[in-house]
Design a protein around this motif. Structure first.
Motif, PDB file in Angstrom:
ATOM      1  N   GLY A 116      -1.622   6.154   1.116  1.00  0.00           N
ATOM      2  CA  GLY A 116      -3.131   5.924   0.612  1.00  0.00           C
ATOM      3  C   GLY A 116      -3.641   5.987  -0.317  1.00  0.00           C
ATOM      4  N   HIS A 117      -3.233   6.959  -1.533  1.00  0.00           N
ATOM      5  CA  HIS A 117      -3.489   6.681  -2.662  1.00  0.00           C
ATOM      6  C   HIS A 117      -3.345   5.636  -3.760  1.00  0.00           C
ATOM      7  N   LEU A 118      -2.898   4.820  -2.804  1.00  0.00           N
ATOM      8  CA  LEU A 118      -1.095   3.753  -3.918  1.00  0.00           C
ATOM      9  C   LEU A 118      -2.638   2.162  -3.272  1.00  0.00           C
ATOM     10  N   ALA A 119      -2.996   2.740  -1.808  1.00  0.00           N
ATOM     11  CA  ALA A 119      -3.906   1.534  -0.956  1.00  0.00           C
ATOM     12  C   ALA A 119      -5.328   1.835  -1.735  1.00  0.00           C
ATOM     13  N   ALA A 120      -5.474   2.627  -1.985  1.00  0.00           N
ATOM     14  CA  ALA A 120      -6.832   3.044  -2.982  1.00  0.00           C
ATOM     15  C   ALA A 120      -6.471   2.057  -3.758  1.00  0.00           C
ATOM     16  N   ALA A 121      -5.685   2.814  -4.455  1.00  0.00           N
ATOM     17  CA  ALA A 121      -5.533   2.499  -6.579  1.00  0.00           C
ATOM     18  C   ALA A 121      -5.438   0.520  -5.859  1.00  0.00           C
ATOM     19  N   LEU A 122      -4.773  -0.228  -5.145  1.00  0.00           N
ATOM     20  CA  LEU A 122      -4.401  -1.600  -5.418  1.00  0.00           C
ATOM     21  C   LEU A 122      -6.216  -1.656  -5.057  1.00  0.00           C
ATOM     22  N   GLY A 123      -6.757  -1.205  -4.466  1.00  0.00           N
ATOM     23  CA  GLY A 123      -8.096  -1.918  -3.966  1.00  0.00           C
ATOM     24  C   GLY A 123      -9.489  -1.212  -4.942  1.00  0.00           C
ATOM     25  N   THR A 124      -8.899  -1.047  -5.789  1.00  0.00           N
ATOM     26  CA  THR A 124      -9.650  -0.446  -6.962  1.00  0.00           C
ATOM     27  C   THR A 124      -9.302  -1.026  -7.797  1.00  0.00           C
ATOM     28  N   MET A 125      -8.240  -0.898  -8.558  1.00  0.00           N
ATOM     29  CA  MET A 125      -7.523  -1.583  -9.619  1.00  0.00           C
ATOM     30  C   MET A 125      -6.521  -2.902  -9.423  1.00  0.00           C
ATOM     31  N   GLY A 126      -6.423  -2.905  -8.965  1.00  0.00           N
ATOM     32  CA  GLY A 126      -5.703  -4.558  -8.560  1.00  0.00           C
ATOM     33  C   GLY A 126      -6.244  -5.653  -8.819  1.00  0.00           C
ATOM     34  N   ASN A 127      -4.964  -6.463  -8.880  1.00  0.00           N
ATOM     35  CA  ASN A 127      -5.009  -7.909  -9.579  1.00  0.00           C
ATOM     36  C   ASN A 127      -4.607  -8.977  -8.632  1.00  0.00           C
ATOM     37  N   PRO A 128      -5.144  -9.543  -7.107  1.00  0.00           N
ATOM     38  CA  PRO A 128      -5.717  -9.183  -7.000  1.00  0.00           C
ATOM     39  C   PRO A 128      -6.016  -8.152  -5.763  1.00  0.00           C
TER      40      PRO A 128
END
Length: 151
Positions: A116-128
């Motif tokens: 969930g931490h990783l999903a949140a990181a992708l959702g806020t810092m990911g590209n795309p």
């Protein structure tokens, strides 16, 4: 069903597993499906099996293509390495949307605990960034950081 394990990084044992139901001519409205990229939890020490295939199969039953990312763990889990794994997996799914009958505008991520931490990181810092984030008891509070693996 297309079930395939794709090695993204053999040194860190990073894999993406596909769960893509067959396309049926009898269901013309289901040729292109939404998708979910699943990040199992495990405190960045392991990826929990109970938050992997059972979740993917349930999403399949609901009409989604599903993917499981087994991301970098333990000494390889220092950020941004797992985030880079997640970006690579998401971009691979995007690049194969036609082949995998996936709607590129309907790809969500779903993670549990460290996932969930990783999903949140992708959702806020990911590209795309993913189209949606589903966070199952994510470790995103400062008070939960002591339970995560140390770099």
């Amino acid at each position: 069903m297309l079930t395939e394990k794709i090695v993204l990084n053999s040194e860190r044992n990073v894999t993406l597993t596909t769960y893509i139901p067959d396309v049926s001519d009898e269901m013309s409205n289901m040729k292109v499906k939404p998708a979910v990229l699943i990040f199992p939890g495990g405190a960045y020490r392991f990826c929990s099996d109970r938050e992997a295939e059972p979740v993917a199969l349930r999403y399949n039953a609901l009409g989604f293509n599903a993917f499981i990312l087994r991301y970098s763990l333990n000494e390889d889990a220092a950020f941004p390495t797992p985030l880079n794994d997640a970006c690579e997996a998401y971009n691979l799914i995007l690049s194969k949307c036609d082949e995998w009958h996936t709607d590129p505008e309907k790809i969500a991520v779903c993670g549990f605990s460290a996932g969930g931490h990783l999903a949140a990181a992708l959702g806020t810092m990911g590209n795309p960034k993913p189209c949606a984030c589903i966070l199952g008891y994510p470790c995103i509070l400062d008070s939960t950081s002591p339970i995560l693996a140390k770099p």
